[in-house]
Structures are given as structure tokens and as C-alpha cells.
Scaffold this motif. Structure first.
Motif, PDB file in Angstrom:
ATOM      1  N   GLU A 221      59.860  24.694  47.238  1.00 23.79           N
ATOM      2  CA  GLU A 221      59.111  24.579  48.486  1.00 23.79           C
ATOM      3  C   GLU A 221      59.997  24.986  49.651  1.00 23.79           C
ATOM      4  N   GLY A 222      59.371  25.544  50.676  1.00 21.90           N
ATOM      5  CA  GLY A 222      60.081  25.905  51.904  1.00 21.90           C
ATOM      6  C   GLY A 222      59.217  25.547  53.099  1.00 21.90           C
ATOM      7  N   GLU A 223      59.835  25.137  54.197  1.00 21.73           N
ATOM      8  CA  GLU A 223      59.090  24.672  55.356  1.00 21.73           C
ATOM      9  C   GLU A 223      58.907  25.741  56.425  1.00 21.73           C
ATOM     10  N   ASP A 224      59.406  26.946  56.198  1.00 23.68           N
ATOM     11  CA  ASP A 224      59.155  28.034  57.141  1.00 23.68           C
ATOM     12  C   ASP A 224      58.977  29.329  56.352  1.00 23.68           C
ATOM     13  N   MET A 225      58.424  30.329  57.028  1.00 21.85           N
ATOM     14  CA  MET A 225      58.075  31.581  56.361  1.00 21.85           C
ATOM     15  C   MET A 225      59.290  32.303  55.803  1.00 21.85           C
ATOM     16  N   ASP A 226      60.394  32.302  56.540  1.00 20.21           N
ATOM     17  CA  ASP A 226      61.598  32.996  56.062  1.00 20.21           C
ATOM     18  C   ASP A 226      62.131  32.358  54.782  1.00 20.21           C
ATOM     19  N   SER A 227      62.038  31.029  54.691  1.00 20.74           N
ATOM     20  CA  SER A 227      62.508  30.351  53.476  1.00 20.74           C
ATOM     21  C   SER A 227      61.661  30.749  52.272  1.00 20.74           C
ATOM     22  N   ILE A 228      60.342  30.753  52.453  1.00 19.62           N
ATOM     23  CA  ILE A 228      59.440  31.132  51.363  1.00 19.62           C
ATOM     24  C   ILE A 228      59.746  32.545  50.885  1.00 19.62           C
ATOM     25  N   LYS A 229      59.839  33.467  51.832  1.00 23.04           N
ATOM     26  CA  LYS A 229      60.096  34.866  51.476  1.00 23.04           C
ATOM     27  C   LYS A 229      61.470  35.027  50.831  1.00 23.04           C
ATOM     28  N   GLY A 230      62.456  34.285  51.334  1.00 26.44           N
ATOM     29  CA  GLY A 230      63.793  34.373  50.768  1.00 26.44           C
ATOM     30  C   GLY A 230      63.854  33.887  49.333  1.00 26.44           C
ATOM     31  N   LEU A 231      63.132  32.821  49.036  1.00 21.82           N
ATOM     32  CA  LEU A 231      63.106  32.286  47.675  1.00 21.82           C
ATOM     33  C   LEU A 231      62.426  33.267  46.711  1.00 21.82           C
ATOM     34  N   VAL A 232      61.371  33.929  47.189  1.00 24.52           N
ATOM     35  CA  VAL A 232      60.721  34.942  46.341  1.00 24.52           C
ATOM     36  C   VAL A 232      61.671  36.114  46.123  1.00 24.52           C
ATOM     37  N   SER A 233      62.368  36.540  47.192  1.00 25.67           N
ATOM     38  CA  SER A 233      63.348  37.635  47.073  1.00 25.67           C
ATOM     39  C   SER A 233      64.420  37.312  46.034  1.00 25.67           C
ATOM     40  N   ALA A 234      64.768  36.030  45.947  1.00 31.64           N
ATOM     41  CA  ALA A 234      65.805  35.608  45.000  1.00 31.64           C
ATOM     42  C   ALA A 234      65.279  35.477  43.578  1.00 31.64           C
ATOM     43  N   GLY A 235      63.983  35.714  43.381  1.00 36.03           N
ATOM     44  CA  GLY A 235      63.409  35.657  42.045  1.00 36.03           C
ATOM     45  C   GLY A 235      63.053  34.255  41.590  1.00 36.03           C
ATOM     46  N   PHE A 246      53.143  39.905  57.189  1.00 37.12           N
ATOM     47  CA  PHE A 246      53.839  41.096  56.683  1.00 37.12           C
ATOM     48  C   PHE A 246      53.694  42.288  57.621  1.00 37.12           C
ATOM     49  N   TYR A 247      53.227  42.073  58.862  1.00 36.85           N
ATOM     50  CA  TYR A 247      52.972  43.198  59.761  1.00 36.85           C
ATOM     51  C   TYR A 247      54.227  44.030  60.009  1.00 36.85           C
ATOM     52  N   GLU A 248      55.359  43.378  60.183  1.00 37.98           N
ATOM     53  CA  GLU A 248      56.569  44.131  60.490  1.00 37.98           C
ATOM     54  C   GLU A 248      57.204  44.730  59.234  1.00 37.98           C
ATOM     55  N   PHE A 249      57.280  43.936  58.161  1.00 36.95           N
ATOM     56  CA  PHE A 249      57.884  44.451  56.934  1.00 36.95           C
ATOM     57  C   PHE A 249      57.628  43.482  55.791  1.00 36.95           C
ATOM     58  N   VAL A 250      57.731  44.036  54.577  1.00 37.68           N
ATOM     59  CA  VAL A 250      57.737  43.227  53.364  1.00 37.68           C
ATOM     60  C   VAL A 250      59.197  42.968  53.030  1.00 37.68           C
ATOM     61  N   PRO A 251      59.576  41.721  52.758  1.00 38.14           N
ATOM     62  CA  PRO A 251      60.986  41.416  52.522  1.00 38.14           C
ATOM     63  C   PRO A 251      61.591  42.250  51.398  1.00 38.14           C
ATOM     64  N   ARG A 252      62.852  42.539  51.540  1.00 39.89           N
ATOM     65  CA  ARG A 252      63.563  43.303  50.509  1.00 39.89           C
ATOM     66  C   ARG A 252      63.523  42.551  49.190  1.00 39.89           C
ATOM     67  N   MET A 253      63.506  43.316  48.113  1.00 36.08           N
ATOM     68  CA  MET A 253      63.472  42.783  46.746  1.00 36.08           C
ATOM     69  C   MET A 253      62.150  42.076  46.417  1.00 36.08           C
ATOM     70  N   THR A 254      61.093  42.390  47.195  1.00 35.82           N
ATOM     71  CA  THR A 254      59.777  41.821  46.899  1.00 35.82           C
ATOM     72  C   THR A 254      58.717  42.913  47.016  1.00 35.82           C
ATOM     73  N   VAL A 255      57.524  42.626  46.491  1.00 36.71           N
ATOM     74  CA  VAL A 255      56.366  43.505  46.671  1.00 36.71           C
ATOM     75  C   VAL A 255      55.166  42.639  47.056  1.00 36.71           C
ATOM     76  N   LYS A 256      54.341  43.169  47.945  1.00 40.65           N
ATOM     77  CA  LYS A 256      53.100  42.495  48.340  1.00 40.65           C
ATOM     78  C   LYS A 256      51.941  43.174  47.625  1.00 40.65           C
ATOM     79  N   ILE A 257      51.147  42.387  46.919  1.00 39.00           N
ATOM     80  CA  ILE A 257      50.049  42.954  46.138  1.00 39.00           C
ATOM     81  C   ILE A 257      48.743  42.247  46.517  1.00 39.00           C
ATOM     82  N   PRO A 258      47.716  43.015  46.898  1.00 40.80           N
ATOM     83  CA  PRO A 258      46.421  42.409  47.215  1.00 40.80           C
ATOM     84  C   PRO A 258      45.817  41.697  46.003  1.00 40.80           C
TER      85      PRO A 258
END
Length: 300
Positions: A221-235, A246-258
Motif C-alpha cells: 500500500e502507498g498513501e500517495d501517487m508517487d509511492s504507488i507508481k514507484g512500487l509498480v516500477s519496482a515490480g 498519467f497526463y505528463e508521463f507513464v513512470p519508467r519501467m511500467t506500462v499503462k494498459i486500458p
């Protein structure tokens, strides 16, 4: 009964020490004691009782504290409205926002508004969904951006600005990372990274998974958006997040899928207190926000 007496009373009640209150208010301790004594004499009750070197509220004092805070807040808001009425183009707007709208929506809207009204200032307050609802009702803030927009609260006026999809965020090493779309049920065996229980994005994600026929295995669990995205980036796992994050960018080492099915969406909008009139500068901003997103919708 005077306003300063109420202020002194609240300060002493919260600190439970006259000298500490006097130091904070930068006035003599005797002045505070004298005003509180006059207040107690006028009311005909004891508001405090001495406990060792400190003091604490009596039962009737605790009741009076609640009403004193309400009275002070009402007077401060009345003064604020008068100042706004006299000079609406130099007002100050108190706006609340959740973490999911802080990266793109909030700075975009405020920047555009400042181009039109450079003399109006902002006091911004980030908070949880439930906090923002209560803060608007209690007039701690005048307006708040929210997603999703509440539809069944009799004390809240809601205006939907747009509706957006919620997509899956996967580590780039995930077996389904090459997919153009996916069914949410495809992730039933994956660990999920979500906001904690009580956060509205947690509720949206869990309800979507249940609609897809499974209960998500929440690994982190993460309490802010950067934490959530960072944990996904870490696998660590996969997540479900609104597209506006995701308007500005999709975090590195991740993919956004509809998500193809079920359809997972949320409304995004602005809320205000239903039975309380907005200050002039708040009205100006409220109408600007509605026009701003109406124009965006026409051009999309």
C-alpha cells in the motif's frame, strides 16, 4: 461577551496552561486570567478547574469550547466575506484537492485562472476524500476538486467536469505488458499495489476487481501517487489508476494498459457547500472552472 475573551478562552482550553497561552498570544498572563474571570462571571459558571500546576476544562467548559470555536469561525468567515465583497478581485480562495488531481488538473486550472485574475490568491489544502467533504461542509475551505463526485450528499453541491477511465499500471516485465488492452480478470493472480483502506481509489479498485469476479491480493500500500507508481516500477505488483494521473508521463519501467472489461471509470469535478453562498472570488473561480472544462470537452 467579547470576541477576544472567546479567543483567550479557546487558547487556554487547548493548551491547558494560562502562561503557555499568554506566551503564544504575546500578552500578559494577568490579562488572560482577568478576561476569563469576566467571562465566567458573565456566564455564571466555572469554565476551568485547577489540576496541579495546570488547569482543565469543567464539563460545562467543554461544551462552551465547542460553541466558542463555532462562533469564532463564523465571525472570521463573516469578515472574510465582507472583505471579498469590498474587493472581489483581490480575494483569497481556499481550495482542497486529493493527491490524484495534484499533478496535472490543479496546476493547469490555477495557472489558466491566474492569467485572467492575477490579483486573486490561493490557499491550497491537500486531503483525503472524506476530509475534503467535511472541510467544504464546515467552511474550512470554500471549494474542492474531487473524484469521483458525490451524488447523494444533501449538504454538497456537485458539478461534474469530466469522466475518465481507470487503467491498469503494470511493471514492464509483466507477461501481459505487450497487450493493447486487457480484461481485469487477467490480473486475478497478480499482487496489487493500492491506496490504503479508506481511500476512495482503494474502493474503486476493489469494487472493479469484484465486478471482474475476484478479490485482489493486496501486496503493498502507498498513501500517495508517487509511492504507488514507484512500487509498480519496482515490480512489487500491479495497480489501477485514473488516466488523468498519467497526463505528463507513464513512470519508467511500467506500462499503462486500458481495461477492456469491466468498464472502470470515475467522475471528476468540483464541490461547494449547498446551503451557503460562495464568496465573490470563489464564485468567479467556480464559474471559470466550469467554462474551462466545457471548452476542453468541445476540443477533445
Amino acid at each position: 461577551m467579547e470576541l477576544r475573551q472567546l479567543r483567550y478562552f479557546v487558547e487556554v482550553a487547548e493548551r491547558e496552561h494560562v502562561s503557555a497561552a499568554a506566551e503564544h498570544l504575546h500578552i500578559a498572563q494577568s490579562a488572560i486570567s482577568r478576561q476569563i474571570a469576566r467571562l465566567e462571571e458573565e456566564l455564571g459558571v466555572m469554565l476551568f478547574e485547577k489540576i496541579g500546576r495546570n488547569i482543565q476544562l469543567t464539563p460545562i467548559g467543554r461544551i462552551f469550547l465547542i460553541h466558542s470555536k463555532t462562533a469564532i469561525k463564523a465571525i472570521e468567515y463573516a469578515k472574510y466575506q465582507i472583505e471579498e465583497f469590498l474587493d472581489p478581485e483581490h480575494g483569497m480562495i481556499k481550495i482542497g484537492f486529493p493527491t490524484s488531481l495534484s499533478t496535472y488538473l490543479l496546476p493547469t486550472v490555477i495557472s489558466a485562472f491566474k492569467d485572467e485574475q492575477p490579483n486573486i490568491s490561493f490557499h491550497l489544502k491537500q486531503g483525503s476524500y472524506s476530509y475534503l467533504m467535511e472541510a467544504v461542509k464546515n467552511r474550512e475551505i470554500g471549494l474542492a476538486f474531487l473524484g469521483p463526485i458525490p451524488t447523494k450528499d444533501s449538504d454538497i453541491e456537485s458539478h461534474i467536469l469530466f469522466t475518465e477511465n481507470v487503467s491498469a499500471l503494470l511493471p514492464i516485465s509483466h507477461p501481459l505488458a505487450e497487450r493493447k488492452t486487457l480484461r481485469l480478470s487477467d490480473l486475478r493472480n497478480d499482487p496489487f499495489v493500492l491506496f490504503p483502506k479508506g481511500y476512495v481509489l482503494n474502493t474503486i479498485a476493489i469494487e472493479a476487481c469484484k465486478q471482474a469476479g475476484f478479490t485482489p491480493n493486496i501486496a503493498s500500500e502507498g498513501e500517495d501517487m508517487d509511492s504507488i507508481k514507484g512500487l509498480v516500477s519496482a515490480g512489487i505488483g500491479v495497480s489501477l489508476l485514473p488516466d488523468s494521473t498519467f497526463y505528463e508521463f507513464v513512470p519508467r519501467m511500467t506500462v499503462k494498459i486500458p481495461i477492456e472489461t469491466p468498464s472502470v471509470k470515475r467522475t471528476v469535478g468540483i464541490i461547494s457547500p449547498k446551503n451557503k453562498e460562495l464568496a465573490p472570488s470563489e464564485k468567479v473561480f467556480y464559474e471559470f472552472v466550469k467554462r474551462f472544462f466545457s471548452r476542453l470537452e468541445r476540443y477533445q
